[in-house]
Design a protein around this motif. Structure first.
Motif, PDB file in Angstrom:
ATOM      1  N   ARG A  82       0.818  -1.216   0.000  1.00 54.14           N
ATOM      2  CA  ARG A  82       0.000   0.000   0.000  1.00 54.14           C
ATOM      3  C   ARG A  82       0.850   1.263   0.000  1.00 54.14           C
ATOM      4  O   ARG A  82       0.624   2.192  -0.773  1.00 54.14           O
ATOM      5  CB  ARG A  82      -0.945   0.036   1.202  1.00 54.14           C
ATOM      6  CG  ARG A  82      -1.671   1.382   1.347  1.00 54.14           C
ATOM      7  CD  ARG A  82      -2.344   1.528   2.685  1.00 54.14           C
ATOM      8  NE  ARG A  82      -1.453   1.272   3.810  1.00 54.14           N
ATOM      9  CZ  ARG A  82      -0.536   2.140   4.255  1.00 54.14           C
ATOM     10  NH1 ARG A  82      -0.369   3.301   3.661  1.00 54.14           N
ATOM     11  NH2 ARG A  82       0.223   1.836   5.286  1.00 54.14           N
ATOM     12  N   CYS A  83       1.834   1.307   0.884  1.00 57.97           N
ATOM     13  CA  CYS A  83       2.662   2.507   1.010  1.00 57.97           C
ATOM     14  C   CYS A  83       3.387   2.813  -0.303  1.00 57.97           C
ATOM     15  O   CYS A  83       3.502   3.978  -0.702  1.00 57.97           O
ATOM     16  CB  CYS A  83       3.663   2.331   2.155  1.00 57.97           C
ATOM     17  SG  CYS A  83       4.667   3.795   2.484  1.00 57.97           S
ATOM     18  N   GLU A 114      14.157   1.550   8.612  1.00 56.57           N
ATOM     19  CA  GLU A 114      12.822   0.972   8.710  1.00 56.57           C
ATOM     20  C   GLU A 114      12.371   0.429   7.368  1.00 56.57           C
ATOM     21  O   GLU A 114      12.948   0.747   6.320  1.00 56.57           O
ATOM     22  CB  GLU A 114      11.828   2.034   9.201  1.00 56.57           C
ATOM     23  CG  GLU A 114      12.192   2.642  10.550  1.00 56.57           C
ATOM     24  CD  GLU A 114      11.244   3.762  10.937  1.00 56.57           C
ATOM     25  OE1 GLU A 114      10.303   4.046  10.171  1.00 56.57           O
ATOM     26  OE2 GLU A 114      11.457   4.373  12.004  1.00 56.57           O
ATOM     27  N   ILE A 115      11.327  -0.387   7.394  1.00 49.80           N
ATOM     28  CA  ILE A 115      10.734  -0.898   6.161  1.00 49.80           C
ATOM     29  C   ILE A 115       9.786   0.159   5.624  1.00 49.80           C
ATOM     30  O   ILE A 115       8.717   0.395   6.182  1.00 49.80           O
ATOM     31  CB  ILE A 115       9.975  -2.222   6.412  1.00 49.80           C
ATOM     32  CG1 ILE A 115      10.933  -3.289   6.944  1.00 49.80           C
ATOM     33  CG2 ILE A 115       9.304  -2.701   5.125  1.00 49.80           C
ATOM     34  CD1 ILE A 115      10.243  -4.577   7.341  1.00 49.80           C
ATOM     35  N   ASP A 146      10.986   3.266  -2.234  1.00 47.80           N
ATOM     36  CA  ASP A 146      11.209   2.693  -3.562  1.00 47.80           C
ATOM     37  C   ASP A 146      10.523   3.539  -4.623  1.00 47.80           C
ATOM     38  O   ASP A 146      11.084   3.796  -5.698  1.00 47.80           O
ATOM     39  CB  ASP A 146      10.673   1.256  -3.625  1.00 47.80           C
ATOM     40  CG  ASP A 146      11.422   0.302  -2.711  1.00 47.80           C
ATOM     41  OD1 ASP A 146      12.588   0.602  -2.403  1.00 47.80           O
ATOM     42  OD2 ASP A 146      10.831  -0.711  -2.306  1.00 47.80           O
ATOM     43  N   ALA A 147       9.308   3.976  -4.317  1.00 53.66           N
ATOM     44  CA  ALA A 147       8.559   4.810  -5.262  1.00 53.66           C
ATOM     45  C   ALA A 147       9.283   6.127  -5.503  1.00 53.66           C
ATOM     46  O   ALA A 147       9.363   6.607  -6.641  1.00 53.66           O
ATOM     47  CB  ALA A 147       7.150   5.069  -4.724  1.00 53.66           C
ATOM     48  N   PHE A 201      -0.917  -3.505  11.793  1.00 50.61           N
ATOM     49  CA  PHE A 201      -1.125  -2.143  11.337  1.00 50.61           C
ATOM     50  C   PHE A 201       0.186  -1.613  10.778  1.00 50.61           C
ATOM     51  O   PHE A 201       1.060  -1.180  11.510  1.00 50.61           O
ATOM     52  CB  PHE A 201      -1.616  -1.253  12.504  1.00 50.61           C
ATOM     53  CG  PHE A 201      -2.999  -1.596  12.954  1.00 50.61           C
ATOM     54  CD1 PHE A 201      -3.219  -2.624  13.847  1.00 50.61           C
ATOM     55  CD2 PHE A 201      -4.089  -0.899  12.474  1.00 50.61           C
ATOM     56  CE1 PHE A 201      -4.501  -2.950  14.264  1.00 50.61           C
ATOM     57  CE2 PHE A 201      -5.374  -1.212  12.873  1.00 50.61           C
ATOM     58  CZ  PHE A 201      -5.581  -2.238  13.775  1.00 50.61           C
ATOM     59  N   LEU A 202       0.337  -1.667   9.462  1.00 48.52           N
ATOM     60  CA  LEU A 202       1.591  -1.296   8.826  1.00 48.52           C
ATOM     61  C   LEU A 202       1.418  -0.066   7.959  1.00 48.52           C
ATOM     62  O   LEU A 202       0.337   0.239   7.539  1.00 48.52           O
ATOM     63  CB  LEU A 202       2.106  -2.465   7.976  1.00 48.52           C
ATOM     64  CG  LEU A 202       2.356  -3.764   8.751  1.00 48.52           C
ATOM     65  CD1 LEU A 202       2.772  -4.849   7.766  1.00 48.52           C
ATOM     66  CD2 LEU A 202       3.431  -3.579   9.794  1.00 48.52           C
TER      67      LEU A 202
END
Length: 266
Positions: free
Chosen positions: A94-95, A129-130, A135-136, A265-266
């Motif tokens: 999603r992110c 952090e992940i 990347d986007a 919850f990510l």
């Protein structure tokens, strides 16, 4: 002071740019980056704020105040993020899809103004952090000068305080979508409920707080040191009333306290 070295490096990175477009959310990082670009004397600076369903009214107000303080008007770009099914499906990507959508809007505005250098406010701590959104940003050729100059979040806050930015002690921020469990579809109704509930908690003086939406149940995460305040009769009743008005039928307090990107919850 270490911040002076990093700040001098940051100014060197920015000062020769003919123009920059900054993804400006009004958070601590992008506010500091904008201030640095102004200090560096960049000839053309375009702060672009994408206003979506994930962006709260409080955040928009802060962007306006920061623009007034710094003497530069942000460009507000409305965008319906909920039209992108890749985002609303709320998978572990999603992110990534969200940032791809939002940063593309910044890029479009920049091109219309003849600006080709795109910046965002990632810092060194973000690299630990992940964060699929990074990347986007790289794919769309956004640069992260705060990373290149060696800024941690702590250093950004220290320098922001010196510059008089209201964001110097702003609690950690995350978009409203992070309050919805991964795999649960993101809807406007859920986001509105969450924003209303969190806004009331902020009004009661709870700064670092999250309202996790689990159907009609709201689960509150707050700093461990503030948990006792929730059981005060007047505060408890006010919260119950406000959350029911927001659209939740039940509300509970997570005794584990606030935890960034906790569990599902990510």
């Amino acid at each position: 002071m270490a911040e002076n070295r990093e700040f001098a490096h940051l100014i060197d990175l920015l000062k020769d740019a003919p123009g920059v477009a900054i993804a400006f959310s009004g958070g601590a990082d992008s506010a500091f980056l904008l201030a640095a670009a102004l200090i560096a004397g960049v000839k053309s600076i375009l702060p672009v704020t994408v206003v979506s369903a994930f962006f709260t009214a409080g955040e928009k107000d802060r962007v306006i105040r920061l623009g007034q303080y710094l003497g530069i008007a942000p460009v507000f770009v409305p965008a319906d993020i909920l039209d992108d099914a890749r985002v609303t499906r709320n998978t572990d990507r999603r992110c990534y899809f969200c940032k791809l959508f939002l940063f593309s809007k910044v890029m479009e505005v920049a091109k219309k103004h003849g600006i080709h250098t795109l910046l965002h406010g990632a810092n060194l701590d973000d690299l630990k952090e992940i964060r699929p959104g990074m990347d986007a940003a790289r794919e769309l050729c956004f640069k992260a000068p705060l990373v290149e100059a060696g800024f941690s979040k702590k250093q950004i806050r220290a320098c922001s305080k010196i510059l008089g930015l209201e964001t110097w002690n702003l609690p950690a921020q995350s978009c409203l979508a992070t309050r919805i469990p991964q795999g649960d579809t993101i809807t406007r109704e859920k986001l509105v409920k969450i924003e209303r509930a969190e806004s009331r908690l902020h009004g009661l003086g709870f700064d670092q707080v999250r309202v996790r939406c689990q159907g009609d149940l709201a689960r509150i995460e707050a700093e461990p040191g503030e948990l006792q305040r929730f059981v005060a009769p007047d505060v408890r009743q006010e919260i119950i009333h406000a959350f029911r008005c927001a659209g939740f039928s039940s509300v509970c307090l997570d005794l584990g306290g606030y935890a960034p990107a906790s569990g599902m919850f990510l």
